[in-house]
Design an enzyme around this catalytic site. Sequence first.
Site, PDB file in Angstrom:
ATOM      1  N   THR A   1      -9.155 -27.091  88.111  1.00 26.68           N
ATOM      2  CA  THR A   1      -9.363 -28.215  89.036  1.00 26.68           C
ATOM      3  C   THR A   1     -10.686 -28.900  88.731  1.00 26.68           C
ATOM      4  O   THR A   1     -10.780 -30.136  88.720  1.00 26.68           O
ATOM      5  CB  THR A   1      -9.334 -27.712  90.496  1.00 26.68           C
TER       6      THR A   1
ATOM      7  N   ARG B   1     -19.068 -37.044 101.942  1.00 25.42           N
ATOM      8  CA  ARG B   1     -19.620 -38.405 101.889  1.00 25.42           C
ATOM      9  C   ARG B   1     -19.017 -39.310 102.950  1.00 25.42           C
ATOM     10  O   ARG B   1     -19.577 -40.335 103.273  1.00 25.42           O
ATOM     11  CB  ARG B   1     -19.370 -39.017 100.496  1.00 25.42           C
TER      12      ARG B   1
ATOM     13  N   ARG C   1     -15.230 -30.462 105.212  1.00 25.87           N
ATOM     14  CA  ARG C   1     -16.304 -30.009 104.304  1.00 25.87           C
ATOM     15  C   ARG C   1     -17.609 -29.855 105.073  1.00 25.87           C
ATOM     16  O   ARG C   1     -18.396 -28.947 104.807  1.00 25.87           O
ATOM     17  CB  ARG C   1     -16.484 -31.019 103.168  1.00 25.87           C
TER      18      ARG C   1
ATOM     19  N   LEU D   1      -5.312 -20.960  94.878  1.00 23.75           N
ATOM     20  CA  LEU D   1      -4.832 -20.889  96.265  1.00 23.75           C
ATOM     21  C   LEU D   1      -3.789 -19.782  96.399  1.00 23.75           C
ATOM     22  O   LEU D   1      -3.818 -18.987  97.336  1.00 23.75           O
ATOM     23  CB  LEU D   1      -4.229 -22.235  96.678  1.00 23.75           C
TER      24      LEU D   1
ATOM     25  N   GLU E   1     -10.302 -25.531  97.867  1.00 20.84           N
ATOM     26  CA  GLU E   1      -9.644 -26.820  97.626  1.00 20.84           C
ATOM     27  C   GLU E   1      -8.790 -26.850  96.356  1.00 20.84           C
ATOM     28  O   GLU E   1      -8.471 -27.919  95.855  1.00 20.84           O
ATOM     29  CB  GLU E   1     -10.682 -27.952  97.618  1.00 20.84           C
TER      30      GLU E   1
ATOM     31  N   CYS F   1     -30.996 -10.957 125.861  1.00 23.35           N
ATOM     32  CA  CYS F   1     -30.547 -11.739 127.027  1.00 23.35           C
ATOM     33  C   CYS F   1     -30.149 -10.824 128.177  1.00 23.35           C
ATOM     34  O   CYS F   1     -30.235 -11.213 129.336  1.00 23.35           O
ATOM     35  CB  CYS F   1     -29.372 -12.626 126.644  1.00 23.35           C
TER      36      CYS F   1
ATOM     37  N   SER G   1      -3.457 -17.127  94.575  1.00 18.75           N
ATOM     38  CA  SER G   1      -4.059 -15.782  94.485  1.00 18.75           C
ATOM     39  C   SER G   1      -4.626 -15.355  95.832  1.00 18.75           C
ATOM     40  O   SER G   1      -4.508 -14.190  96.216  1.00 18.75           O
ATOM     41  CB  SER G   1      -5.213 -15.731  93.481  1.00 18.75           C
TER      42      SER G   1
ATOM     43  N   GLY H   1      -7.127 -25.106  92.406  1.00 13.90           N
ATOM     44  CA  GLY H   1      -5.757 -25.600  92.401  1.00 13.90           C
ATOM     45  C   GLY H   1      -4.746 -24.558  92.843  1.00 13.90           C
ATOM     46  O   GLY H   1      -5.099 -23.535  93.430  1.00 13.90           O
TER      47      GLY H   1
ATOM     48  N   GLU I   1     -28.157 -18.167 127.332  1.00 13.09           N
ATOM     49  CA  GLU I   1     -28.547 -17.671 128.659  1.00 13.09           C
ATOM     50  C   GLU I   1     -29.952 -18.141 129.024  1.00 13.09           C
ATOM     51  O   GLU I   1     -30.233 -18.476 130.172  1.00 13.09           O
ATOM     52  CB  GLU I   1     -28.510 -16.133 128.670  1.00 13.09           C
TER      53      GLU I   1
HETATM   54  C1  AOF Z   1     -26.481 -14.223 123.091  1.00 12.42           C
HETATM   55  N1  AOF Z   1     -26.554 -15.535 123.410  1.00 12.42           N
HETATM   56  O1  AOF Z   1     -26.593 -17.685 122.834  1.00 12.42           O
HETATM   57  C2  AOF Z   1     -26.289 -16.125 121.110  1.00 12.42           C
HETATM   58  C3  AOF Z   1     -26.162 -14.743 120.804  1.00 12.42           C
HETATM   59  O2  AOF Z   1     -31.599 -13.578 115.711  1.00 12.42           O
HETATM   60  P1  AOF Z   1     -31.245 -13.857 117.116  1.00 12.42           P
HETATM   61  O3  AOF Z   1     -32.209 -13.279 118.115  1.00 12.42           O
HETATM   62  O4  AOF Z   1     -31.011 -15.330 117.402  1.00 12.42           O
HETATM   63  O5  AOF Z   1     -29.869 -13.088 117.422  1.00 12.42           O
HETATM   64  C4  AOF Z   1     -28.703 -13.457 116.751  1.00 12.42           C
HETATM   65  C5  AOF Z   1     -27.551 -12.623 117.255  1.00 12.42           C
HETATM   66  O6  AOF Z   1     -27.446 -12.736 118.667  1.00 12.42           O
HETATM   67  C6  AOF Z   1     -26.212 -13.108 116.714  1.00 12.42           C
HETATM   68  O7  AOF Z   1     -25.890 -12.466 115.496  1.00 12.42           O
HETATM   69  C7  AOF Z   1     -25.265 -12.747 117.829  1.00 12.42           C
HETATM   70  O8  AOF Z   1     -24.910 -11.371 117.763  1.00 12.42           O
HETATM   71  C8  AOF Z   1     -26.111 -12.969 119.075  1.00 12.42           C
HETATM   72  N2  AOF Z   1     -25.974 -14.351 119.524  1.00 12.42           N
HETATM   73  N3  AOF Z   1     -26.231 -13.844 121.814  1.00 12.42           N
HETATM   74  O9  AOF Z   1     -26.654 -13.384 123.957  1.00 12.42           O
HETATM   75  C9  AOF Z   1     -26.479 -16.502 122.477  1.00 12.42           C
HETATM   76  N4  AOF Z   1     -26.239 -17.078 120.159  1.00 12.42           N
HETATM   77 ZN    ZN Z   2     -29.132 -13.333 123.543  1.00 15.94          ZN
END
Ligand code: AOF
Ligand code: ZN
Length: 354
Positions: free
Chosen positions: A194, A205, A182, A286, A280, A82, A288, A282, A46
């Site tokens: 494994t 890689r 990966r 998997l 990955e 935000c 389990s 064996g 935001e």
């Molecule tokens: C939003 N807009 O783009 C994202 C959000 O440690 P901070 O301040 O970066 O907060 C991380 C938390 O904020 C994250 O665990 C999730 O709940 C939220 N992420 N929220 O409004 C964003 N990336």
């Molecule tokens: Zn935010």
Amino acid sequence: MHRCLELARMGAGSVAPNPMVGAVLVYEHRIIGEGYHRQYGGPHAEVNCIDSVQAEDLPLIPLSTLYVSLEPCAHFGKTPPCSDLIIRNKIPKVVVGCRDPFPEVDGKGIEKLRRAGVEVICGVLEQACHDLNRRFFTFVTARRPYIILKWAQTANGCIAGDGGDRLLISNDYTNRLVHQWRSEEAAILVGTDTALQDDPSLTNRLWTGNSPVRMVIDRNLRLPVSLKLFDQQQRTIVINTIKAEEGKNLSYHKIPAEADSIESLLAIAVGENLQSILVEGGTALLQSFIDKGLWDEARVITNPLLTITKGLPSPVLKEYLPIQTEKIGTDTLSIYTKIQHPASSIQHPAPSIQ
Ligand code: AOF
Ligand code: ZN
């Protein structure tokens, strides 16, 4: 919202363990601002969206609608809330893809906006917004990493020769895809047999980006330190019942002799903030995970041109049907999900693009 998702994906590989989020500001069918969460710890979507508005469009902000793929946050984390930013900018309407289950947000962002008189619409492209951050959602709500099972099998369903010998099943294209996978996950796991029989590196890689943290179950420390897993090229965690030792790139996590290896390793992964695990092999390991119901996706590569007479059978996913099947060169890739989406919402993003 589709554009929000497109923007959000540009944060792949840079924002974990935070979610990928995109935001778009629209005034009368014209996008006047857009942004995404670019870097872990950095400004949220935001903030970047509002910052991108051109000077001549600034007066339009209080007349515009903000679209955002995840509920705007309500807490002071590494950045201020935000929802406060939206209220300060007098944005009258916000369209949210899906709710943020993170306990400090979890509906509080939406509530704060509504209390300030902002019109909030929720649940637009909700399934796609949820799927994009399925690792984050699973980690927050189930308190375990998102689990992806992966194996390659012959036409007659074998993953190795009967002596457990390493068998080249997948082709150059599917091998490369596995390296991409990966690069997309926080951790990768194999069992003792494994590790011993294949001596895998488990690093990425053949693709760009990071390698995952390596995890290996070696309850009685049977594995020789000459294996590639112990080369200290990449952080590696050995789950065992004998010793605890913290090295720079090699750590031994001791678990009680009576403890279940899988449940212990999942708890260790949570403690290390590892949001996803690619398993990955064996077959026994998997299987389990499957038998405990502890999996989210299975990605099965089949080489229809290869049949072996005596081999080790691959894991069995009894009642599941693939949600997606594609041909990759001569191989077939089938994707299964534990939670089957209703037919109407099978727009599951291909796992290769996160
Ligand atoms: C939003 N807009 O783009 C994202 C959000 O440690 P901070 O301040 O970066 O907060 C991380 C938390 O904020 C994250 O665990 C999730 O709940 C939220 N992420 N929220 O409004 C964003 N990336
Ligand atoms: Zn935010």
